[in-house]
Design an enzyme around this catalytic site. Structure first.
Site, short mmCIF file in Angstrom:
data_model
loop_
_atom_site.label_atom_id
_atom_site.label_comp_id
_atom_site.label_asym_id
_atom_site.label_seq_id
_atom_site.Cartn_x
_atom_site.Cartn_y
_atom_site.Cartn_z
CG ASN A 141 -0.24 -0.03 2.51
OD1 ASN A 141 0.44 0.92 2.88
ND2 ASN A 141 -0.34 -1.14 3.23
N GLY A 152 -2.21 -9.75 3.64
CA GLY A 152 -2.01 -10.41 2.35
C GLY A 152 -0.55 -10.72 2.06
CB VAL A 153 1.27 -10.98 -1.16
CG1 VAL A 153 1.16 -9.63 -1.80
CG2 VAL A 153 2.51 -11.72 -1.60
CG ASP A 154 2.63 -5.22 2.38
OD1 ASP A 154 3.87 -5.33 2.44
OD2 ASP A 154 2.03 -4.14 2.58
CB THR A 163 -6.63 -10.18 -7.58
OG1 THR A 163 -5.55 -10.96 -7.04
CG2 THR A 163 -6.29 -9.68 -8.97
N GLY A 164 -6.65 -9.19 -4.19
CA GLY A 164 -7.02 -9.66 -2.86
C GLY A 164 -7.81 -8.58 -2.13
N1 AR6 Z 1 2.32 -15.70 -2.17
C1 AR6 Z 1 1.67 -15.47 -3.32
N2 AR6 Z 1 0.48 -14.83 -3.38
C2 AR6 Z 1 -0.06 -14.45 -2.22
C3 AR6 Z 1 0.55 -14.65 -0.97
C4 AR6 Z 1 1.80 -15.33 -0.96
N3 AR6 Z 1 2.47 -15.56 0.17
N4 AR6 Z 1 -0.26 -14.13 0.01
C5 AR6 Z 1 -1.34 -13.63 -0.62
N5 AR6 Z 1 -1.23 -13.83 -1.95
P1 AR6 Z 1 -3.33 -8.95 -1.46
P2 AR6 Z 1 -3.89 -6.44 -2.88
C6 AR6 Z 1 -2.14 -13.44 -3.03
O1 AR6 Z 1 -4.57 -8.79 -0.64
O2 AR6 Z 1 -5.22 -6.93 -3.33
C7 AR6 Z 1 -2.16 -5.46 1.93
O3 AR6 Z 1 -2.68 -5.22 3.20
C8 AR6 Z 1 -3.60 -13.26 -2.69
O4 AR6 Z 1 -4.24 -14.52 -2.65
O5 AR6 Z 1 -2.09 -9.40 -0.79
O6 AR6 Z 1 -3.01 -5.74 -3.89
C9 AR6 Z 1 -1.34 -4.29 1.42
O7 AR6 Z 1 -0.63 -3.67 2.44
C10 AR6 Z 1 -4.06 -12.43 -3.87
O8 AR6 Z 1 -4.32 -13.26 -4.99
O9 AR6 Z 1 -2.96 -7.58 -2.25
C11 AR6 Z 1 -2.39 -3.39 0.85
O10 AR6 Z 1 -3.00 -2.61 1.85
C12 AR6 Z 1 -2.85 -11.57 -4.19
O11 AR6 Z 1 -1.76 -12.15 -3.48
C13 AR6 Z 1 -3.40 -4.36 0.27
O12 AR6 Z 1 -3.24 -5.57 1.02
C14 AR6 Z 1 -2.96 -10.10 -3.82
O13 AR6 Z 1 -3.71 -9.98 -2.63
C15 AR6 Z 1 -3.12 -4.66 -1.16
O14 AR6 Z 1 -4.15 -5.46 -1.67
#
Ligand code: AR6
Length: 187
Positions: free
Chosen positions: A32, A40-42, A132-133
């Site tokens: 973010n 999430g991935v972050d 997409t999360g």
């Molecule tokens: N490895 C691969 N993919 C992953 C992993 C992993 N370890 N963990 C989650 N995913 P998101 P966004 C996938 O929500 O939508 C955070 O709080 C997950 O299943 O991580 O861009 C940031 O700080 C999904 O398909 O990212 C921001 O505030 C994808 O990663 C916000 O979330 C992205 O999901 C960003 O949201």
């Protein structure tokens, strides 16, 4: 990492797994604008990579990015304890229905990350499914943008001739949505 698809030229790979485990030159973080962590991935990247990543993000906020990283932009840091060498942080668009430039912002994320990889002369990069999360971008629509943007970049950037690009999905279902959206057949 479970590989589901590899393009004919071997340069684009679609896989299922945890992106924090991949020993690429760079993994991309769907961050973010604060760059100070999240879920999430972050969250997964910061917790697996350790405090060095957050320390470098804080330093960026205190120097070149006092207002944070705008959506569609990218910045690189150390990867701390991760097997990757670098983490490229990018900020995807928050989905607001599609009429607020979300498609273009998402495409920009992929381009900016690849451009940074070129500057740093990296040979491999792994993308998660940005936005997409938690940010709610429709998965099929994001899949087409991700694939097409990367293909366009590779086709139009001679310096990118040898880079390997991974698209890494946490769930097999998401990987299949991506494959189908882009007309790819599972191996
Ligand atoms: N490895 C691969 N993919 C992953 C992993 C992993 N370890 N963990 C989650 N995913 P998101 P966004 C996938 O929500 O939508 C955070 O709080 C997950 O299943 O991580 O861009 C940031 O700080 C999904 O398909 O990212 C921001 O505030 C994808 O990663 C916000 O979330 C992205 O999901 C960003 O949201």
């Amino acid at each position: 990492m479970k590989e589901l698809y590899r393009s004919d030229n071997g340069r684009c790979i679609i896989a299922v797994g945890d992106i924090t485990n991949i020993a690429c030159d760079a993994i991309v973080n769907a961050a973010n604008s604060s760059l100070l962590g999240g879920g999430g991935v972050d969250g997964a990247i910061h917790s697996a990579g350790g405090p060095a990543i957050l320390a470098e993000c804080r330093a960026l906020r205190n120097s070149s990015l006092p207002n944070g990283l705008p959506p569609g932009k990218a910045v690189a840091t150390t990867a701390g304890r991760l097997p990757a060498r670098r983490v490229i942080h990018t900020v995807g668009p928050i989905w607001q229905g599609g009429a607020y430039g979300e498609d273009e912002t998402l495409a920009s994320c992929y381009r900016e990350c690849l451009a940074l990889a070129m500057i740093e002369q990296l040979k491999s990069i792994a993308f998660p499914a940005i936005s997409t999360g938690i940010y709610g971008f429709p998965k099929e629509r994001a899949a087409k943008i991700a694939w097409n943007t990367v293909q366009d970049y590779l086709a139009s950037t001679p310096e990118a001739a040898s880079i390997i690009v991974w698209f890494v999905f946490f769930s097999e279902i998401d990987a299949h949505i991506f494959l189908e959206a882009n007309g790819k057949i599972k191996l």
